[in-house]
Enzyme design. Structure first.
Site, PDB file in Angstrom:
ATOM      1  N   GLU A 132       0.418  -9.082   3.242  1.00  0.00           N
ATOM      2  CA  GLU A 132      -0.571  -8.508   2.322  1.00  0.00           C
ATOM      3  C   GLU A 132      -1.852  -9.347   2.400  1.00  0.00           C
ATOM      4  OE1 GLU A 132      -2.033  -6.468   0.446  1.00  0.00           O
ATOM      5  OE2 GLU A 132      -0.616  -4.827   0.569  1.00  0.00           O
ATOM      6  N   HIS A 160      -7.872  15.517   0.725  1.00  0.00           N
ATOM      7  CA  HIS A 160      -7.037  14.324   0.530  1.00  0.00           C
ATOM      8  C   HIS A 160      -7.085  13.882  -0.925  1.00  0.00           C
ATOM      9  CE1 HIS A 160      -7.176  14.031   4.937  1.00  0.00           C
ATOM     10  NE2 HIS A 160      -6.075  13.311   4.818  1.00  0.00           N
ATOM     11  N   HIS A 161      -6.148  13.008  -1.278  1.00  0.00           N
ATOM     12  CA  HIS A 161      -6.051  12.437  -2.635  1.00  0.00           C
ATOM     13  C   HIS A 161      -7.340  11.698  -3.037  1.00  0.00           C
ATOM     14  CE1 HIS A 161      -5.440   8.492  -0.724  1.00  0.00           C
ATOM     15  NE2 HIS A 161      -4.733   9.170   0.163  1.00  0.00           N
ATOM     16  N   THR A 217      -7.823   4.368   9.412  1.00  0.00           N
ATOM     17  CA  THR A 217      -8.908   5.264   9.829  1.00  0.00           C
ATOM     18  C   THR A 217     -10.245   4.709   9.332  1.00  0.00           C
ATOM     19  OG1 THR A 217      -8.686   6.614   7.833  1.00  0.00           O
ATOM     20  CG2 THR A 217      -7.400   7.288   9.753  1.00  0.00           C
ATOM     21  N   LYS A 220      -8.730   8.164  -1.369  1.00  0.00           N
ATOM     22  CA  LYS A 220      -9.153   7.994   0.035  1.00  0.00           C
ATOM     23  C   LYS A 220     -10.608   7.556   0.092  1.00  0.00           C
ATOM     24  CE  LYS A 220      -9.022  10.155   4.579  1.00  0.00           C
ATOM     25  NZ  LYS A 220      -8.467   8.949   5.198  1.00  0.00           N
ATOM     26  N   GLY A 233       0.821  -1.219   0.000  1.00  0.00           N
ATOM     27  CA  GLY A 233       0.000   0.000   0.000  1.00  0.00           C
ATOM     28  C   GLY A 233       0.851   1.262   0.000  1.00  0.00           C
TER      29      GLY A 233
HETATM   30  P1  NAD Z   1      -3.684   1.634   0.497  1.00  0.00           P
HETATM   31  O1  NAD Z   1      -4.977   1.163  -0.088  1.00  0.00           O
HETATM   32  O2  NAD Z   1      -2.622   2.176  -0.418  1.00  0.00           O
HETATM   33  O3  NAD Z   1      -3.019   0.438   1.346  1.00  0.00           O
HETATM   34  C1  NAD Z   1      -3.716  -0.492   2.137  1.00  0.00           C
HETATM   35  C2  NAD Z   1      -3.051  -1.844   1.951  1.00  0.00           C
HETATM   36  O4  NAD Z   1      -3.607  -2.792   2.869  1.00  0.00           O
HETATM   37  C3  NAD Z   1      -3.298  -2.414   0.535  1.00  0.00           C
HETATM   38  O5  NAD Z   1      -2.041  -2.775  -0.050  1.00  0.00           O
HETATM   39  C4  NAD Z   1      -4.156  -3.646   0.801  1.00  0.00           C
HETATM   40  O6  NAD Z   1      -3.952  -4.704  -0.129  1.00  0.00           O
HETATM   41  C5  NAD Z   1      -3.679  -4.024   2.209  1.00  0.00           C
HETATM   42  N1  NAD Z   1      -4.572  -4.971   2.888  1.00  0.00           N
HETATM   43  C6  NAD Z   1      -5.933  -5.064   2.810  1.00  0.00           C
HETATM   44  N2  NAD Z   1      -6.371  -6.124   3.531  1.00  0.00           N
HETATM   45  C7  NAD Z   1      -5.276  -6.700   4.083  1.00  0.00           C
HETATM   46  C8  NAD Z   1      -5.083  -7.834   4.923  1.00  0.00           C
HETATM   47  N3  NAD Z   1      -6.110  -8.602   5.331  1.00  0.00           N
HETATM   48  N4  NAD Z   1      -3.816  -8.140   5.308  1.00  0.00           N
HETATM   49  C9  NAD Z   1      -2.757  -7.401   4.905  1.00  0.00           C
HETATM   50  N5  NAD Z   1      -2.881  -6.317   4.093  1.00  0.00           N
HETATM   51  C10 NAD Z   1      -4.120  -5.973   3.688  1.00  0.00           C
HETATM   52  O7  NAD Z   1      -4.069   2.705   1.597  1.00  0.00           O
HETATM   53  P2  NAD Z   1      -3.136   3.801   2.327  1.00  0.00           P
HETATM   54  O8  NAD Z   1      -3.224   5.110   1.622  1.00  0.00           O
HETATM   55  O9  NAD Z   1      -1.784   3.219   2.614  1.00  0.00           O
HETATM   56  O10 NAD Z   1      -3.963   4.007   3.681  1.00  0.00           O
HETATM   57  C11 NAD Z   1      -4.278   2.911   4.519  1.00  0.00           C
HETATM   58  C12 NAD Z   1      -5.027   3.414   5.754  1.00  0.00           C
HETATM   59  O11 NAD Z   1      -4.172   4.285   6.520  1.00  0.00           O
HETATM   60  C13 NAD Z   1      -6.289   4.245   5.443  1.00  0.00           C
HETATM   61  O12 NAD Z   1      -7.257   3.947   6.435  1.00  0.00           O
HETATM   62  C14 NAD Z   1      -5.795   5.674   5.585  1.00  0.00           C
HETATM   63  O13 NAD Z   1      -6.826   6.589   5.901  1.00  0.00           O
HETATM   64  C15 NAD Z   1      -4.840   5.528   6.734  1.00  0.00           C
HETATM   65  N6  NAD Z   1      -3.805   6.572   6.853  1.00  0.00           N
HETATM   66  C16 NAD Z   1      -3.534   7.003   8.112  1.00  0.00           C
HETATM   67  C17 NAD Z   1      -2.517   7.908   8.338  1.00  0.00           C
HETATM   68  C18 NAD Z   1      -2.156   8.254   9.765  1.00  0.00           C
HETATM   69  O14 NAD Z   1      -1.242   9.076   9.993  1.00  0.00           O
HETATM   70  N7  NAD Z   1      -2.815   7.662  10.750  1.00  0.00           N
HETATM   71  C19 NAD Z   1      -1.779   8.416   7.257  1.00  0.00           C
HETATM   72  C20 NAD Z   1      -2.078   7.957   5.966  1.00  0.00           C
HETATM   73  C21 NAD Z   1      -3.097   7.016   5.782  1.00  0.00           C
END
Ligand code: NAD
Length: 268
Positions: free
Chosen positions: A34, A155-156, A100, A159, A11
């Site tokens: 993953e 956000h992008h 989130t 999201k 991700g």
């Molecule tokens: P993304 O979709 O790029 O990545 C998520 C990854 O999780 C994907 O590669 C997906 O295949 C994987 N995934 C799904 N189910 C899974 C499982 N059962 N086991 C292992 N991996 C699994 O998303 P992103 O932009 O990286 O964001 C992910 C989350 O983090 C969102 O909820 C986003 O809002 C949050 N986020 C939080 C912060 C923070 O500072 N707290 C910052 C950025 C993003």
């Protein structure tokens, strides 16, 4: 060296975490996970990321990852993080949750995991936003309800949840400052003939598009003056750095659910 596993390694945040852990002299990448069926499962992580083989195979079994780790960093989706919270607590592994979009019932389950395990959960892992949370609480307390509060975030386009976890953190802080419950005053995305603004409401508005990393404005609008507290994130390495820092910090803590305010020493 703290052994760290990364959930969702392919991700946006997962790949950033892999790079930061590799670059850290206090952490070492122990496992990468993953979702079942993902192209990367069974592949060497180095090759999957477009480089040389490094002898670390991507797995879809987080229980296996917990066995070889002191912490697991998880930026995935709510259902995944809730299931993992219970598993990580049972295994005695620190669970850093950046995901989130949780429902209240999810948050209850994570809080239960924090009774026996160590959880750090934050809708935003950056120092700047956590300072902004503290400032928002203070300004809301100082100004009183004659100032209208709105939170605008961008956000992008990928999201999936709105308002952002950060916007909700800021809303919670504003509500705390005013001594009210956010759920009683939140006003999400006005549309149509809404009538005049309700006194004391905290409004939320979400922009989605392009490659915004994350921007948040907390607007306090009064008669004849406005105060705007703004945070702009321009590089998501910021969040990954905070998550790695949280995973190291939590090694020295007892069971509990912690926030980034605890990690950064900003908790009241
Ligand atoms: P993304 O979709 O790029 O990545 C998520 C990854 O999780 C994907 O590669 C997906 O295949 C994987 N995934 C799904 N189910 C899974 C499982 N059962 N086991 C292992 N991996 C699994 O998303 P992103 O932009 O990286 O964001 C992910 C989350 O983090 C969102 O909820 C986003 O809002 C949050 N986020 C939080 C912060 C923070 O500072 N707290 C910052 C950025 C993003």
């Amino acid at each position: 060296m703290v052994r760290m596993a990364v959930m969702g390694a392919s991700g946006r945040m997962g790949q950033m975490l892999v790079q930061l852990i590799d670059a850290s002299d206090m952490a070492q990448l122990s496992a990468v996970v993953e979702r079942a069926g993902h192209d990367w499962i069974g592949a060497d992580l180095g090759v999957a990321m477009g480089g040389a083989a490094r002898g670390l195979i991507v797995t879809d079994d987080w229980a296996e990852a917990l066995e070889v780790s002191d912490a697991i960093i998880d930026f995935t989706s709510p259902g995944v993080s809730v299931a993992l919270a219970q598993g990580a607590a049972a295994a005695g592994v620190v669970h850093v949750i950046g995901t989130t979009g949780f429902a209240d019932a999810d948050l209850d389950t994570i809080a239960q995991a924090g009774q026996t395990g160590r959880v750090v959960r934050a809708g935003n892992m950056s120092l700047g936003v956590n300072l902004l949370v503290t400032l928002t609480r203070q300004v809301a307390a100082a100004l009183g309800a004659e100032f209208d509060i709105d939170i605008v975030e961008a956000h992008h386009r990928h999201k999936v949840d709105a308002p952002s976890g950060t916007a909700l953190m800021l809303g919670e802080a504003a509500a705390e400052g005013r001594g009210v419950r956010l759920s009683d005053v939140a006003d999400r995305g006005r549309d149509g003939i809404t009538g005049a603004r309700e006194s004391g409401a905290i409004g939320f508005h979400a922009i989605r598009g392009g490659d915004y990393v994350g921007e948040h404005d907390v607007i306090f609008a009064g008669e004849g003056e406005r105060i705007v507290l703004r945070h702009v994130a321009s590089d998501r390495a910021l969040f990954a750095r905070g998550a790695v820092r949280a995973a190291i910090w939590a090694q020295g803590q007892g069971p509990g659910e912690y926030s980034m305010l605890d990690v950064l020493g900003l908790a009241q």
